[in-house]
Design an enzyme around this catalytic site. Structure first.
Site, PDB file in Angstrom:
ATOM      1  N   ARG A  46     -16.617  11.355  26.780  1.00  0.00           N
ATOM      2  CA  ARG A  46     -17.474  11.923  28.330  1.00  0.00           C
ATOM      3  C   ARG A  46     -16.407  12.461  29.227  1.00  0.00           C
ATOM      4  NH1 ARG A  46     -19.472   5.496  28.645  1.00  0.00           N
ATOM      5  NH2 ARG A  46     -17.201   5.245  28.282  1.00  0.00           N
ATOM      6  N   ASP A 176     -10.547   4.557   5.328  1.00  0.00           N
ATOM      7  CA  ASP A 176      -9.853   3.622   5.525  1.00  0.00           C
ATOM      8  C   ASP A 176      -8.140   3.767   5.698  1.00  0.00           C
ATOM      9  OD1 ASP A 176      -7.583   1.389   4.186  1.00  0.00           O
ATOM     10  OD2 ASP A 176     -10.038   0.345   4.609  1.00  0.00           O
ATOM     11  N   HIS A 177      -7.407   4.157   5.667  1.00  0.00           N
ATOM     12  CA  HIS A 177      -6.528   4.841   5.815  1.00  0.00           C
ATOM     13  C   HIS A 177      -5.486   4.124   5.122  1.00  0.00           C
ATOM     14  CE1 HIS A 177      -4.376   2.563   8.924  1.00  0.00           C
ATOM     15  NE2 HIS A 177      -3.337   2.381   8.772  1.00  0.00           N
ATOM     16  N   LYS A 181      -2.351   6.645   1.483  1.00  0.00           N
ATOM     17  CA  LYS A 181      -1.314   6.193   1.784  1.00  0.00           C
ATOM     18  C   LYS A 181      -0.680   6.503   0.486  1.00  0.00           C
ATOM     19  CE  LYS A 181      -0.521   2.398   5.597  1.00  0.00           C
ATOM     20  NZ  LYS A 181       0.237   3.319   6.595  1.00  0.00           N
ATOM     21  N   ASP A 234      -9.610  -7.369  11.199  1.00  0.00           N
ATOM     22  CA  ASP A 234      -9.249  -6.153  11.466  1.00  0.00           C
ATOM     23  C   ASP A 234      -8.515  -5.380  10.163  1.00  0.00           C
ATOM     24  OD1 ASP A 234      -8.213  -3.772  13.405  1.00  0.00           O
ATOM     25  OD2 ASP A 234      -5.781  -4.900  13.426  1.00  0.00           O
ATOM     26  N   HIS A 239      -8.329  -2.710   4.922  1.00  0.00           N
ATOM     27  CA  HIS A 239      -6.969  -2.037   4.201  1.00  0.00           C
ATOM     28  C   HIS A 239      -7.225  -3.398   2.526  1.00  0.00           C
ATOM     29  CE1 HIS A 239      -7.500   0.128   7.670  1.00  0.00           C
ATOM     30  NE2 HIS A 239      -6.712  -0.909   8.359  1.00  0.00           N
ATOM     31  N   LYS A 337       0.346  -9.795  12.776  1.00  0.00           N
ATOM     32  CA  LYS A 337       1.325  -8.958  14.139  1.00  0.00           C
ATOM     33  C   LYS A 337       2.803  -9.201  14.328  1.00  0.00           C
ATOM     34  CE  LYS A 337      -2.475  -6.093  15.075  1.00  0.00           C
ATOM     35  NZ  LYS A 337      -2.452  -4.321  14.916  1.00  0.00           N
ATOM     36  N   LYS A 342       8.766  -4.856  10.171  1.00  0.00           N
ATOM     37  CA  LYS A 342       7.072  -3.916   9.752  1.00  0.00           C
ATOM     38  C   LYS A 342       7.094  -3.758   8.283  1.00  0.00           C
ATOM     39  CE  LYS A 342       4.365   0.294  10.134  1.00  0.00           C
ATOM     40  NZ  LYS A 342       2.800  -0.411  10.127  1.00  0.00           N
TER      41      LYS A 342
HETATM   42  C1  BG6 Z   1      -5.645  -0.186  11.862  1.00  0.00           C
HETATM   43  C2  BG6 Z   1      -4.818  -1.603  13.037  1.00  0.00           C
HETATM   44  O1  BG6 Z   1      -6.264   0.101  10.605  1.00  0.00           O
HETATM   45  O2  BG6 Z   1      -3.750  -0.786  10.858  1.00  0.00           O
HETATM   46  C3  BG6 Z   1      -4.528  -1.937  13.597  1.00  0.00           C
HETATM   47  O3  BG6 Z   1      -6.808  -1.720  13.347  1.00  0.00           O
HETATM   48  C4  BG6 Z   1      -2.982  -1.397  12.144  1.00  0.00           C
HETATM   49  O4  BG6 Z   1      -4.051  -3.113  14.349  1.00  0.00           O
HETATM   50  C5  BG6 Z   1      -3.324  -0.299  11.918  1.00  0.00           C
HETATM   51  O5  BG6 Z   1      -1.761  -1.913  13.487  1.00  0.00           O
HETATM   52  C6  BG6 Z   1      -1.510  -0.182  10.892  1.00  0.00           C
HETATM   53  O6  BG6 Z   1      -1.932   0.783   9.843  1.00  0.00           O
HETATM   54  P1  BG6 Z   1      -0.034   0.909   9.581  1.00  0.00           P
HETATM   55  O7  BG6 Z   1      -0.318   2.359   8.928  1.00  0.00           O
HETATM   56  O8  BG6 Z   1       0.822   0.900  10.269  1.00  0.00           O
HETATM   57  O9  BG6 Z   1      -0.096  -0.045   8.407  1.00  0.00           O
END
Ligand code: BG6
Length: 484
Positions: A46, A176-177, A181, A234, A239, A337, A342
Site C-alpha cells: 500500500r 513452512d520455512h 532447512k 507461532d 514448524h 523466546k 538459539k
Molecule cells: C517464525 C516465527 O515462523 O520462525 C518467529 O514466526 C521465529 O517467531 C522464527 O522467530 C524462527 O525461525 P528460525 O529459522 O530462526 O528458527
C-alpha cells in the site's frame, strides 16, 4: 540448475519478511545461477513508492541482510534491474490493479507467475478474489501462503476456502520455512538411507524424543502480532509438528509430494488428544521475566509489551503418537523466546543397555539432529574409559558436521522454497489437510490455556525455561539434553 523464467509478485513487499528473507534469498539463487535473466520480482504494497524508491530500499536491505561473503556490488545492481514495484492495496478492487496488470502483460502469457502473500492472512481471500476479477490468474499461476494459516481451525478453514475458490490445491504452496532447512530434510535421508538407524527407530529401542526450537531473541518489533499468537501457534502448530511428522512418519512409498504428505498427515492424525485434565499435566506454558541474555540485561515480556498479557512465550507439550511404532514414547515439543541459546534440534534418546557389568552405569545412547546452528548429527556412545584399568565407561560423541564447502554459509531455507514454487514442486510445502490436522490437535490446548486451566509459569530471560519443564520430564525419569 536454472528454473524457467518467472514473475514473482510479492504482496507485502515493504515488510520485514520480504526485506530480511525473500529478497536476499532471490539474490543468492541468482548468484548461484538458478535465476534466468528474464525473471522479474514485482513488489506490491500500500505504501506509495515509485520504482526507484523501492529499489533503494531493496539495495539497503541486501547490504544489511546478506552475509558479507556473498555481497557483490555489481551483482546487487544486476539483481536490482529485475525488481519492480506497483503501489497496490490488494484487498481493494480499484484501478491500482491496472498497474500490476500492465507490468504482467509485458511477459509472454505462459510465463510462470507466483503470487507470494506476505501480508496478514485474513487478507488472502480478498486478494485472490481481486486477482480473479482482474483476470490475473492464468493456468501458469500459483500462490504461496505465508503462515500463520489462521489462528484456529475455523479461521484456517476460512482462509483455505477463500484461496481454494480461485486456486486448485496443487497450485497452493503453504510455506513452512522449517521444511526448507537442510537438516530437517535430512531427517528423511538419515532415516531411510541408513538401515542401522531405521532398524532401531521405534519404541523397542527409543525411550523419548525431544524436539526443541529455542531462540535468544524476544518478540522484537513483532509484539502486535506475537501477542495475539503466542509460542504454541507461532512455532508448534506449524514448524515443530512438521518436524515431528518427518521424525515419526512411516516410510513413504516415494518422495512424491503426496506420499510424503500422507505419511506426515498419518502422524498428525495419530497424535493422542490433549484434552480435559491432561492439559494441566501434559503441557507447560510460560512467559519470560527480566534477566540477562548474552551478558546484557533484557526486560521481561510484560515490560516490553507495556500491558498485561495472557500470551505464552514458552510452550512445552508432552505428546504421544498412538501407533504400534511409537507406543508410549513421549515426544517433548518445546519452543521458547529469550532462551539461553538459539538452538533447534531433535534429540532421540535410546533405552539404556540392560546390563550391570560395568562399575559405572552406561549412559543412554542419544542421537542429536542439529537443525541449527552447526547443522549436523551427533551420536553419543559409551566407550571404555582409557584413563582407568578398571572397566569404567565414558561418553564419547561421534560428530558429523554437514558442511557446504568453500566456507560458505548454509543456504537460507527460503532460497530453496521460493524456487520450488516456480518449479511447481510442493513436497516441502504443507497440504491443506495437514494444516487442519495440526490445528485440530492443538486447539483443545489453546482453548484450555485461554481459559487459564493451566497456570502461566515464568522463566528469566536468558534461562532454559521454567522449572516445571524440568519436573515434567522428571516424571518419566527423563531430563533435557545437556546442551539446552
Ligand atoms: C517464525 C516465527 O515462523 O520462525 C518467529 O514466526 C521465529 O517467531 C522464527 O522467530 C524462527 O525461525 P528460525 O529459522 O530462526 O528458527
Amino acid at each position: 540448475q536454472q528454473v524457467e523464467p518467472f514473475d514473482y509478485v510479492i504482496f507485502g513487499a515493504t515488510g520485514d519478511l520480504t526485506m530480511r528473507k525473500l529478497l536476499p534469498a532471490f539474490y543468492n539463487r541468482m548468484r548461484s545461477g538458478q535465476v534466468p535473466d528474464e525473471a522479474r520480482i514485482i513488489g506490491t504494497a500500500r505504501t506509495a513508492l515509485d520504482r526507484e524508491e523501492f529499489v533503494d530500499r531493496v539495495r539497503e536491505a541486501l547490504v544489511r541482510f546478506l552475509p558479507k561473503e556473498v555481497r557483490d556490488p555489481s551483482l546487487i545492481e544486476r539483481f536490482l534491474m529485475r525488481v519492480d514495484y506497483v503501489t497496490l492495496d490488494g484487498t481493494k478492487s480499484g484501478s491500482d490493479w491496472d498497474g500490476l496488470a500492465a507490468v504482467l502483460s509485458t511477459a509472454p502469457p505462459e510465463r510462470i507467475r507466483v503470487y507470494y502473500f506476505a501480508t496478514a492472512p485474513q487478507l488472502y481471500g480478498a486478494i485472490c478474489e481481486n486477482l480473479h476479477a482482474k483476470h490475473l490468474i492464468t493456468p501458469f499461476s500459483r500462490v504461496v501462503l505465508e503462515k500463520p494459516i489462521g489462528t484456529d481451525s475455523a479461521t484456517a478453514e476460512a482462509i483455505n476456502n477463500g484461496v481454494g475458490q480461485y486456486f486448485p490445491e496443487n497450485h497452493i504452496f503453504r510455506i513452512d520455512h522449517y521444511l526448507g532447512k537442510e537438516t530437517v530434510q535430512n531427517v528423511i535421508g538419515l532415516r531411510f538411507a541408513n538401515p542401522i538407524i531405521e532398524a532401531v527407530w521405534s519404541s523397542d529401542f527409543i525411550e523419548s524424543v525431544q524436539i526443541t526450537a529455542a531462540e535468544t531473541v524476544g518478540v522484537e518489533g513483532r509484539a502486535a502480532y506475537y501477542n495475539t499468537s503466542g509460542a504454541l501457534r507461532d512455532m508448534i502448530q506449524n514448524h515443530l509438528l512438521q518436524v515431528l511428522g518427518l521424525v515419526a512418519m512411516e516410510q513413504p512409498e516415494s518422495l512424491a509430494a503426496d506420499n510424503v504428505r500422507n505419511a506426515k498427515l498419518a502422524v498428525l492424525n495419530a497424535l493422542r488428544p490433549i484434552t480435559g485434565d491432561a492439559v494441566r499435566t501434559e503441557t507447560v506454558r510460560a512467559q519470560y521475566t527480566e534477566g540477562m541474555v548474552g551478558g546484557k540485561p533484557a526486560p521481561g515480556y510484560l515490560e516490553e509489551l507495556g500491558e498485561p498479557s495472557n500470551t505464552e512465550t514458552y510452550a512445552l507439550l508432552r505428546a504421544f503418537i498412538d501407533t504400534p511404532r511409537w507406543k508410549n514414547v513421549p515426544f517433548y515439543l518445546r519452543t521458547a523466546k529469550r532462551s539461553a541459546e538459539k538452538v533447534s534440534e531433535v534429540v532421540i534418546t535410546f533405552k539404556t543397555a540392560p546390563t550391570h557389568m560395568f562399575s559405572t552405569p552406561p549412559i543412554a545412547n542419544c542421537l542429536v539432529i542439529r537443525i541449527q546452528p552447526h547443522e549436523g548429527v551427533e551420536l553419543h556412545l559409551n566407550v571404555k574409559n582409557p584413563a582407568t584399568d578398571a572397566f569404567t565407561l565414558k561418553e564419547s560423541v561421534l560428530n558429523a558436521e554437514f558442511e557446504m564447502g568453500g566456507g560458505l554459509p548454509f543456504p537460507d531455507s527460503y532460497e530453496r522454497l521460493l524456487l520450488d514454487a516456480v518449479r511447481g514442486d510442493p513436497v516441502l510445502f504443507i497440504r491443506r489437510d495437514e494444516v487442519e490436522a495440526a490445528w485440530k490437535w492443538i486447539e483443545p490446548v489453546l482453548d484450555a490455556w485461554s481459559e487459564n486451566k493451566s497456570p502461566m509459569e515464568t522463566y528469566s530471560a536468558g534461562s532454559y525455561g521454567p522449572s516445571k519443564a524440568t519436573t515434567l520430564l522428571a516424571e518419566n525419569g527423563h531430563h533435557w539434553h545437556e546442551n539446552m
